[in-house]
Structures are given as C-alpha cells and as structure tokens.
Design a protein around this motif. Structure first.
Motif, mmCIF file in Angstrom:
data_model
loop_
_atom_site.group_PDB
_atom_site.id
_atom_site.type_symbol
_atom_site.label_atom_id
_atom_site.label_comp_id
_atom_site.label_asym_id
_atom_site.label_seq_id
_atom_site.Cartn_x
_atom_site.Cartn_y
_atom_site.Cartn_z
ATOM 1 N N VAL A 155 42.708 115.183 10.693
ATOM 2 C CA VAL A 155 41.736 114.188 10.217
ATOM 3 C C VAL A 155 40.495 114.303 11.096
ATOM 4 N N ARG B 292 37.511 113.672 13.450
ATOM 5 C CA ARG B 292 37.167 112.620 14.405
ATOM 6 C C ARG B 292 35.659 112.639 14.637
ATOM 7 N N GLU C 171 29.203 106.026 10.606
ATOM 8 C CA GLU C 171 30.275 105.161 10.104
ATOM 9 C C GLU C 171 30.510 105.385 8.615
ATOM 10 N N CYS D 133 32.013 108.948 8.016
ATOM 11 C CA CYS D 133 33.393 108.945 8.493
ATOM 12 C C CYS D 133 34.311 108.273 7.478
ATOM 13 N N LYS D 134 33.889 107.141 6.951
ATOM 14 C CA LYS D 134 34.696 106.427 5.958
ATOM 15 C C LYS D 134 34.886 107.270 4.707
ATOM 16 N N GLY E 272 37.875 109.784 7.961
ATOM 17 C CA GLY E 272 37.939 110.189 9.352
ATOM 18 C C GLY E 272 38.242 109.046 10.306
ATOM 19 N N GLU E 273 38.109 109.350 11.576
ATOM 20 C CA GLU E 273 38.400 108.401 12.645
ATOM 21 C C GLU E 273 37.214 108.333 13.596
ATOM 22 N N LEU E 274 36.768 107.127 13.941
ATOM 23 C CA LEU E 274 35.672 106.949 14.886
ATOM 24 C C LEU E 274 36.201 106.997 16.316
ATOM 25 N N VAL E 275 35.488 107.734 17.163
ATOM 26 C CA VAL E 275 35.868 107.859 18.573
ATOM 27 C C VAL E 275 34.667 107.452 19.424
#
Length: 251
Positions: free
Chosen positions: A141, A143, A156, A159-160, A164-167
């Motif tokens: 996935v 990041r 944001e 990513c959505k 994905g994943e926010l880091v």
C-alpha cells in the motif's frame, strides 16, 4: 579528510554535509541551548561552516543559503551551490531525529549533485548522488509522507484516492530520503518551500532512480531570481503517472 582541490563535487558535498551534521550534534550536546534558541544557534553555526568551506573550495561558483543574504549575482552563474544548514530547525530544536543537512549543486538550473545528511539517526547517515543504491521493495500500500503539523490537502486527497497511508514526518530532506530508503513511496508537497529545501534532496532522489518534478509534472528549476519553490513530487517511478493524474483532477 579530503582535498577540496582534487575532490569531486559529490565528494565535497558529502564531506561538508557530514561535518556540518557533526557540528550540529555538538551544538545540541553542549546543553547551552534548547528549543528555538537551539535551532537558531545550530542554523548560525552550521551555516558559517558550510558557506566558508564552499567559498574556499569552489570560489568561482555561486552560493545560495537559507541563512545568508541572497546575492543575486548567482543568477548569472552556471554552477550554484544551494544549501540548507538545518532543514527541519523545529525538529532539531525539539531533539528529534527527522532533520537534515542539505548541500546541493545546481548546474544550469538543474539539481545535479549533492548530499543529504541525516545526523539525528542512530550512527548518522549521508545519502549522496555518487553512491546510489537499488531502491528497496515497495510496500503493498503506498505510503505518503506529509508534514507533521500541516499536511498538504493535495497529498491527503491523492492518498485517499489511491487507498494509501499517511506518514507524518519532519523536514523535507528527511521525507525525501525516507522514499530513497524505502520507508515510504511518495512525497507530495504543495504547502510552499524554497530552493534550499529541495535542491540536494532532489539531486539525491533522482540519482537513486526516483521521479522528481513539480506537481503539475513540469521540471524543477533552480537558481531562479526568486527562490520560492512551492511544490514538488518525489516518488517511485511506477507511481508518478497516477499521482500526477490525480493531482490534475483536483483542479
């Protein structure tokens, strides 16, 4: 030690970034400063070292530093060193590890050579354009690296859309090098930066085979009269087209 007269540009950049990082660790370990005062002392000390060393080693080149009054005479020069003595002054002052030292060289407006030191990591680390490693295997996935305090709306949203994943992470250099090191896949920034925030990271990221561009897909240009450079995308090449497509769809 290196001989600046015989060292390549990449060797010089890496050496200066590493030494500046050690200086910054010494300033922090002195216990004489804390918080914003520590950041200010670190900026001033590392900047004095880097600017003096570069002017001595490459007297015919231009120089742009976040902590120096800008001499726009650089704009007529082909070779210009672009440095950020402490990228992530807040993180440095907070005794965190996600800050960096940037020493980059732009030739004819292109981030060509450079090094990014990550002194706050255990044992320290310097990533450089002349020692590029194979990119690590990506996570299943994607990041997305974002600011700890003000994540970019575009990042944001993209990513959505990509599941994905926010880091969250500190400095621009730390985020860019996290992609190089395989700790994330995408660094999409649109919240405003300057040339010193990305010149060395872009040079290093490109040398490692990453995609580097503005978020509209155009090339990133350096040594401009106005050093404001508001956005960039550094990511694994397999994600570039999709990210740029999604950013364009946000308009």
């Amino acid at each position: 030690m290196i001989d600046p007269n015989s060292a390549t540009d990449a060797e010089l950049a890496a050496h200066l970034a590493e030494v500046a990082g050690r200086i910054l660790l010494d300033v922090r370990a002195s216990g004489m400063f804390e918080g914003k005062a520590l950041g200010k002392a670190g900026d001033a000390t590392a900047n004095e070292f880097l600017c003096h060393a570069l002017r001595a080693a490459r007297p015919d080149d231009g120089l742009l530093s976040e902590e120096e009054k800008d001499d726009t005479a650089r704009c007529s020069m082909s070779r210009v060193w672009i440095v950020d003595p402490v990228d992530g002054t807040r993180e440095y002052g907070e005794q965190r590890s996600d800050w960096a030292v940037h020493v980059g060289l732009a030739i004819d407006g292109v981030a060509t050579t450079g090094a990014v030191a990550l002194p706050g990591l255990d044992g320290g680390m310097v990533l450089r354009t002349d020692r590029a490693d194979t990119l690590p295997v990506p996570a299943p996935v994607p990041r997305f690296l974002v600011s700890r305090t003000r994540p970019a709306e575009e990042a944001e949203a993209v990513c959505k859309a990509m599941g994905g994943e926010l880091v969250p992470m500190g400095s621009a250099g730390a985020k860019a090098m996290a992609v190089v090191r395989g700790e994330a896949e995408i660094y999409l920034h649109s919240g405003g930066q300057y040339e010193w925030d990305s010149c060395a990271p872009v040079a290093v990221a490109a040398a490692h085979g990453l995609h580097c561009s503005r978020i509209d897909g155009s090339p990133i240009r350096y040594n401009m009269a106005d050093p404001y450079l508001p956005d960039l995308l550094i990511c694994r090449p397999e994600y570039a087209a999709r990210v740029l497509e999604l950013v364009a769809s946000l308009d």
